[in-house]
Design a protein around this motif. Structure first.
Motif, PDB file in Angstrom:
ATOM      1  N   SER A   1       0.966  -0.808  -0.710  1.00  0.00           N
ATOM      2  CA  SER A   1       0.015   0.241  -0.062  1.00  0.00           C
ATOM      3  C   SER A   1       0.309   1.008  -0.424  1.00  0.00           C
ATOM      4  CB  SER A   1      -0.737   0.537   1.100  1.00  0.00           C
ATOM      5  OG  SER A   1      -2.001  -0.927   1.637  1.00  0.00           O
ATOM      6  N   ILE A   2       0.508   2.020  -1.133  1.00  0.00           N
ATOM      7  CA  ILE A   2       1.387   3.262  -1.136  1.00  0.00           C
ATOM      8  C   ILE A   2       0.785   3.915  -0.068  1.00  0.00           C
ATOM      9  CG2 ILE A   2       2.015   5.208  -2.533  1.00  0.00           C
ATOM     10  CD1 ILE A   2       3.528   3.159  -3.395  1.00  0.00           C
ATOM     11  N   ILE A   3       1.608   4.753   0.745  1.00  0.00           N
ATOM     12  CA  ILE A   3       1.438   5.559   1.910  1.00  0.00           C
ATOM     13  C   ILE A   3       1.305   6.560   1.612  1.00  0.00           C
ATOM     14  CG2 ILE A   3       1.471   6.689   4.695  1.00  0.00           C
ATOM     15  CD1 ILE A   3       2.807   3.754   4.547  1.00  0.00           C
ATOM     16  N   ALA A   4       2.457   6.776   0.951  1.00  0.00           N
ATOM     17  CA  ALA A   4       2.781   8.793  -0.056  1.00  0.00           C
ATOM     18  C   ALA A   4       3.587   9.096  -0.350  1.00  0.00           C
ATOM     19  CB  ALA A   4       3.263   9.359   1.637  1.00  0.00           C
ATOM     20  N   ILE A   5       3.479   9.193  -1.689  1.00  0.00           N
ATOM     21  CA  ILE A   5       4.830   9.508  -2.896  1.00  0.00           C
ATOM     22  C   ILE A   5       5.514  11.032  -2.478  1.00  0.00           C
ATOM     23  CG2 ILE A   5       5.419   9.726  -4.972  1.00  0.00           C
ATOM     24  CD1 ILE A   5       3.882   7.255  -4.697  1.00  0.00           C
ATOM     25  N   ASN A   6       6.736  10.977  -2.096  1.00  0.00           N
ATOM     26  CA  ASN A   6       7.105  11.764  -1.787  1.00  0.00           C
ATOM     27  C   ASN A   6       8.294  12.879  -2.963  1.00  0.00           C
ATOM     28  OD1 ASN A   6       7.635  11.199   0.812  1.00  0.00           O
ATOM     29  ND2 ASN A   6       8.869  10.343   0.553  1.00  0.00           N
TER      30      ASN A   6
ATOM     31  N   HIS B   1      10.249   8.472  -5.432  1.00  0.00           N
ATOM     32  CA  HIS B   1      10.496   8.443  -3.879  1.00  0.00           C
ATOM     33  C   HIS B   1       9.432   7.921  -3.210  1.00  0.00           C
ATOM     34  CE1 HIS B   1      11.848   9.282   0.388  1.00  0.00           C
ATOM     35  NE2 HIS B   1      12.791   8.800  -0.147  1.00  0.00           N
ATOM     36  N   PHE B   2       9.025   7.498  -2.394  1.00  0.00           N
ATOM     37  CA  PHE B   2       7.390   6.786  -1.559  1.00  0.00           C
ATOM     38  C   PHE B   2       7.587   6.026  -0.452  1.00  0.00           C
ATOM     39  CE2 PHE B   2       8.676   3.550  -4.149  1.00  0.00           C
ATOM     40  CZ  PHE B   2       8.602   2.057  -3.155  1.00  0.00           C
ATOM     41  N   ARG B   3       6.197   5.973   0.131  1.00  0.00           N
ATOM     42  CA  ARG B   3       6.588   5.692   2.039  1.00  0.00           C
ATOM     43  C   ARG B   3       5.850   4.431   1.382  1.00  0.00           C
ATOM     44  NH1 ARG B   3       8.987   5.153   6.428  1.00  0.00           N
ATOM     45  NH2 ARG B   3       7.653   5.012   8.630  1.00  0.00           N
ATOM     46  N   SER B   4       5.333   3.070   1.708  1.00  0.00           N
ATOM     47  CA  SER B   4       4.670   2.280   1.829  1.00  0.00           C
ATOM     48  C   SER B   4       4.618   1.222   2.658  1.00  0.00           C
ATOM     49  CB  SER B   4       5.387   1.171   0.147  1.00  0.00           C
ATOM     50  OG  SER B   4       6.601   0.686   0.689  1.00  0.00           O
ATOM     51  N   ARG B   5       3.398   0.106   2.540  1.00  0.00           N
ATOM     52  CA  ARG B   5       3.652  -0.133   3.969  1.00  0.00           C
ATOM     53  C   ARG B   5       3.214  -1.480   2.944  1.00  0.00           C
ATOM     54  NH1 ARG B   5      -1.201   1.965   6.605  1.00  0.00           N
ATOM     55  NH2 ARG B   5       0.107   3.174   7.989  1.00  0.00           N
ATOM     56  N   THR B   6       3.797  -3.087   4.241  1.00  0.00           N
ATOM     57  CA  THR B   6       3.203  -4.325   3.981  1.00  0.00           C
ATOM     58  C   THR B   6       2.740  -4.705   4.622  1.00  0.00           C
ATOM     59  OG1 THR B   6       4.674  -4.169   1.759  1.00  0.00           O
ATOM     60  CG2 THR B   6       3.718  -6.344   2.202  1.00  0.00           C
ATOM     61  N   LYS B   7       1.618  -5.323   4.868  1.00  0.00           N
ATOM     62  CA  LYS B   7       0.610  -6.034   6.092  1.00  0.00           C
ATOM     63  C   LYS B   7       0.792  -7.819   5.842  1.00  0.00           C
ATOM     64  CE  LYS B   7      -2.975  -4.662   9.154  1.00  0.00           C
ATOM     65  NZ  LYS B   7      -2.871  -6.382  10.001  1.00  0.00           N
TER      66      LYS B   7
ATOM     67  N   VAL C   1      10.460   3.155   3.281  1.00  0.00           N
ATOM     68  CA  VAL C   1      11.069   4.751   2.548  1.00  0.00           C
ATOM     69  C   VAL C   1      11.588   3.183   1.145  1.00  0.00           C
ATOM     70  CG1 VAL C   1      11.916   6.494   1.696  1.00  0.00           C
ATOM     71  CG2 VAL C   1      10.923   6.346   3.766  1.00  0.00           C
ATOM     72  N   GLY C   2      11.275   3.824   0.089  1.00  0.00           N
ATOM     73  CA  GLY C   2      11.694   3.023  -1.064  1.00  0.00           C
ATOM     74  C   GLY C   2      11.535   4.014  -2.328  1.00  0.00           C
ATOM     75  N   MET C   3      12.514   4.065  -3.489  1.00  0.00           N
ATOM     76  CA  MET C   3      12.240   4.329  -4.712  1.00  0.00           C
ATOM     77  C   MET C   3      12.225   3.146  -5.448  1.00  0.00           C
ATOM     78  SD  MET C   3      15.535   6.924  -4.090  1.00  0.00           S
ATOM     79  CE  MET C   3      15.341   7.556  -5.134  1.00  0.00           C
ATOM     80  N   GLY C   4      11.953   3.890  -6.868  1.00  0.00           N
ATOM     81  CA  GLY C   4      11.853   2.773  -7.974  1.00  0.00           C
ATOM     82  C   GLY C   4      11.967   3.674  -9.157  1.00  0.00           C
TER      83      GLY C   4
END
Length: 168
Positions: free
Chosen positions: A88-93, A105-111, A120-123
């Motif tokens: 789940s993408i929380i935020a795209i920076n 550049h984004f912040r994501s969540r996996t559950k 924080v990750g990047m694609g």
């Protein structure tokens, strides 16, 4: 020069759902309608990806460089190892692109159950003639491995076997 308004940046924003705002009317949609809309979004996104696309997955032990057929199986496997369809993408920076490269550049969540992994990750993407031809998942490799390997602790094999297990 990488810019936020380049057509490839706009495409990446659409692929990752950056500009999608929840519509209150969607709350009453059936699961069938949600699935249909998701399938349309995926089909539209895939139309700009080369059938020869190369993906470089995250991880260290689970890192793979492979083709589009692998990417599809890999996506299904990742979803099967997590709740709610995986990431789940929380935020795209930030999203920037030019004719050749795109980066987000984004912040994501996996559950999975009680285990929530926020990161924080990047694609990174490479384009040729307006088509996406290569994609890199940039994340903390050891944590990537730990999260996904924990989802199938009895598995014994290489990364390609892991990601395609039960998916081809």
């Amino acid at each position: 020069m990488l810019t936020a308004d380049h057509p490839n940046a706009l495409w990446l924003r659409e692929v990752y759902g950056v500009d999608l705002q929840p519509d209150p009317a969607d709350a009453g949609l059936t699961q069938e309608e949600r699935d249909r809309r998701h399938a349309e979004h995926v089909a539209k996104s895939m139309a700009r990806m080369s059938p020869d696309l190369i993906i470089h997955t995250g991880g260290v032990k689970l890192a793979v460089t492979a083709d589009m057929a692998f990417m599809k199986a890999y996506g299904r496997r990742r979803a099967s190892l997590s709740d709610s369809g995986d990431v789940s993408i929380i935020a795209i920076n930030q999203v920037l692109a030019d004719d050749t490269y795109g980066i987000l550049h984004f912040r994501s969540r996996t559950k999975r159950g009680d285990h929530v992994w926020e990161r924080v990750g990047m694609g990174a993407w490479r384009f040729e003639d307006g088509m996406a031809v290569e994609h890199w998942e940039l994340s903390n490799g050891p944590k990537w491995d730990a999260y996904y390997l924990e989802g199938d602790p009895d598995f014994n094999g290489d990364a390609i076997e892991y990601w395609t297990r039960g998916q081809r």
